[in-house]
Write an enzyme that holds these catalytic residues in place. Structure first.
Site, PDB file in Angstrom:
ATOM      1  N   THR A 172       0.786  -1.176  -0.123  1.00 56.11           N
ATOM      2  CA  THR A 172       0.137   0.150  -0.134  1.00 56.11           C
ATOM      3  C   THR A 172       0.800   1.124   0.155  1.00 56.11           C
ATOM      4  O   THR A 172       1.949   0.972   0.726  1.00 56.11           O
ATOM      5  CB  THR A 172      -0.903   0.019   1.049  1.00 56.11           C
ATOM      6  OG1 THR A 172      -1.543   1.317   1.414  1.00 56.11           O
ATOM      7  CG2 THR A 172      -0.105  -0.331   2.259  1.00 56.11           C
ATOM      8  N   CYS A 208      -1.772   4.767  -5.630  1.00 59.80           N
ATOM      9  CA  CYS A 208      -2.606   4.075  -4.908  1.00 59.80           C
ATOM     10  C   CYS A 208      -2.479   2.752  -5.570  1.00 59.80           C
ATOM     11  O   CYS A 208      -2.687   2.651  -6.623  1.00 59.80           O
ATOM     12  CB  CYS A 208      -3.992   4.692  -4.738  1.00 59.80           C
ATOM     13  SG  CYS A 208      -5.056   3.479  -3.880  1.00 59.80           S
TER      14      CYS A 208
END
Length: 240
Positions: free
Chosen positions: A83, A196
């Protein structure tokens, strides 16, 4: 081959991509029946997202530090945090473990600099776009980082959490992202960072007029480079 410790689940949709890319890349490099040696700890994203929305980064950091420590104890040689946003708490994790963490911004900056691009647009969660934990790391590597305006940031963030993290791919959202990317390019961006790990599920290289740098793909491939030593590369399997 070194053992990769993957911290996933943020969201699991992109963690699946990490696992696929890492194993495909190991097999591409080593051939035969080779696949990656890895350990995956998948967290409950609802817990992590609650920390994010409440601004309780300390609790989030301590939680992920415990996860990293468990992977180290289980035999991982290094950590890959699947992430972008939670790299904000990487200091908490590094204090808890003795093995390295492969930083997603460092891997991405290397790839961008190899392309001789200096000015990039950044898409991601509102935390990633608005705070400095990722941007400053990229800027330290000589990059100029641009982000969308406030209204665009809010909508980009909404699509991530309300659609992509739930596996929902909508053509209208793709069109919106393309519009935002075009605006960044018109303002001087020479490339776009998909900052992202879910955005690559929606946006593909052909969807932009400038090079795209998908952090999930870059990060996963660099994990393989780190996992495979020179000795490993020199002893490719001859199985056909």
């Amino acid at each position: 081959m070194r053992i990769i410790g993957l911290i996933g689940g943020m969201s699991w949709e992109s963690s699946v991509e990490y696992y696929r890319i890492i194993n495909e890349e190991v097999n591409r490099k080593l051939g035969g029946l080779h696949s990656a040696k890895c350990l995956l700890y998948s967290v409950d994203f609802d817990e992590i997202e609650r920390y994010q929305s409440e601004g309780d980064w300390e609790s989030a950091g301590k939680h992920l530090a415990e996860v990293a420590a468990s992977l180290e104890k289980a035999g991982a040689d290094f950590i890959v945090l699947c992430t972008n946003t939670m790299h904000k708490v990487i200091d908490y994790m590094e204090e808890k473990i003795d093995i390295p963490i492969l930083h997603i911004a460092d891997a991405t900056a290397v790839k961008i600099n190899e392309s001789n691009i200096k000015r990039v647009g950044l898409l991601g969660t509102k935390y990633t776009m608005e705070q400095n934990f990722l941007k400053s790391r990229l800027e330290d590597d000589g990059l100029e980082v641009m982000v969308p305006d406030e209204e665009e940031r809010e909508h980009v963030n909404q699509i991530i959490f309300e659609e992509l993290c739930l596996g929902r791919i909508n053509s209208s959202s793709k069109e919106y992202y393309q519009k935002v990317m075009k605006s960044l390019v018109n303002n001087g961006a020479e490339g776009i960072i998909l900052g992202c790990t879910e955005i690559g599920l929606l946006i593909k290289p052909e969807d932009a007029e400038v090079p795209l740098f998908d952090t999930a793909v870059i990060h996963a491939k660099e994990a393989v480079n780190l996992a495979i030593s020179k000795e490993d590369k020199d002893s490719k399997s001859q199985v056909n």
